[in-house]
Design a protein around this motif. Structure first.
Motif, mmCIF file in Angstrom:
data_model
loop_
_atom_site.group_PDB
_atom_site.id
_atom_site.type_symbol
_atom_site.label_atom_id
_atom_site.label_comp_id
_atom_site.label_asym_id
_atom_site.label_seq_id
_atom_site.Cartn_x
_atom_site.Cartn_y
_atom_site.Cartn_z
ATOM 1 N N SER A 21 132.011 -4.427 36.929
ATOM 2 C CA SER A 21 131.247 -4.143 37.837
ATOM 3 C C SER A 21 129.642 -3.992 37.559
ATOM 4 C CB SER A 21 131.661 -3.140 38.897
ATOM 5 O OG SER A 21 132.044 -2.829 39.582
ATOM 6 N N PHE B 164 127.856 -9.230 43.963
ATOM 7 C CA PHE B 164 129.320 -8.446 44.863
ATOM 8 C C PHE B 164 130.355 -8.922 44.601
ATOM 9 C CE2 PHE B 164 125.482 -6.221 45.133
ATOM 10 C CZ PHE B 164 125.429 -4.408 45.354
ATOM 11 N N ILE C 138 125.710 -5.094 38.758
ATOM 12 C CA ILE C 138 125.274 -4.332 38.676
ATOM 13 C C ILE C 138 124.378 -4.011 38.466
ATOM 14 C CG2 ILE C 138 125.317 -2.691 41.062
ATOM 15 C CD1 ILE C 138 128.384 -3.894 41.974
#
Length: 285
Positions: free
Chosen positions: A71, A97, A74
């Motif tokens: 991730s 996402f 992000i």
């Protein structure tokens, strides 16, 4: 390299402007490695022949925070928005996402319950806390690089490479050799005792130097978010291909994650194509 390939490099970001991202780029990876001490399962697998090498690797990777590292896009976007006011569109957040969520879910589904049961460790919160700081520092590093590129458009990939490595060298030299008990002296003694290891380190550094050229070329031309997306996708594709080649069929949910990731990537490519078309129309008018 700057003299040979970076013609007209004057006007690029000055070397001293990389001091802040040099700090986070030095501390961040160190925290990521330190996190493995608290969320790895070396004690469980040590000297136990019941576990195969692939099981050990899978456990180590998951315990090392694969789900968090997948991730990474992000925090890059969040730090860019919070620290430097970089604005991303809603579709860009959707793409991020989709890719990050697909990779994370795929990694979670791929991990067996037996492997997950090995992740219990008294210091796991500390380990994942260090992993979170690692991602935060990575996000700041990438956001700062984008900010410097925006402020100094003539900054080349090799200017960024020089600035980042120069400050990283300064900070690491101070930490490793700044006092008599510094870890650098122990490393030098080890290399003297094991010269074959020293040659491996030199080869590793040479490969890293060549690889950095492509990383910083991507950052300077397309931005840190694009570079992070490429590296995350590359790891994801490697996992999928290795699973298929090793005869481990993917489940329906895992194929859903694959579709999720490539939907996000395809949408991202489409958005960039739209942006390019608008710029060409503006130039034409």
């Amino acid at each position: 390299m700057i003299k040979i390939w970076s013609s007209g490099s004057s006007g690029g970001a000055p070397w001293w402007s990389y001091w802040s991202c040099g700090i986070t780029n030095t501390i961040g990876p160190a925290m990521g490695i330190e996190a493995l001490k608290y969320i790895s399962t070396g004690k469980i697998l040590k000297n136990d022949s019941r576990y195969t090498f692939p099981e050990y690797v899978c456990t180590f990777l998951v315990a090392g925070g694969v789900l968090a590292k997948s991730s990474k896009m992000i925090p890059v976007m969040l730090m860019g928005t919070i620290v430097y006011g970089i604005r991303y569109t809603f579709p860009e957040y959707v793409c991020t996402f989709l890719v990050a969520g697909g990779v994370s879910t795929f990694a979670l589904l791929k991990t067996s319950s037996k492997t997950m049961s090995k992740l219990a460790h008294p210091n796991a919160p500390l380990g994942y806390g260090l992993c979170f700081l690692n991602l935060t520092f990575d996000g700041f590093t990438n956001a700062t690089q984008d900010s410097l590129k925006a402020r100094y458009p003539k900054t080349s990939a090799w200017n960024i490479m020089l600035g980042m490595n120069l400050w990283g060298t300064i900070y690491n030299m101070i930490y490793m050799f700044g006092w008599p008990s510094g870890s650098g002296f122990e490393a030098v003694r080890f290399c003297k005792q094991h010269p074959e290891a020293a040659w491996d380190i030199i080869l590793f550094c040479c490969c890293g130097t060549v690889g950095q050229n492509f990383i910083f070329l991507t950052i300077s031309r397309y931005g840190s978010l694009a570079n992070t997306t490429i590296t995350t996708t590359r790891k994801f594709v490697s996992i999928v291909v290795s699973s298929l080649l090793s005869g481990n069929p993917l489940s329906t949910k895992q194929w859903g994650c694959v579709c999720m990731v490539f939907t996000g990537l395809s949408y991202q490519i489409y958005l960039k194509w739209q942006k390019l078309q608008r710029l060409q129309k503006r130039k034409a008018t």
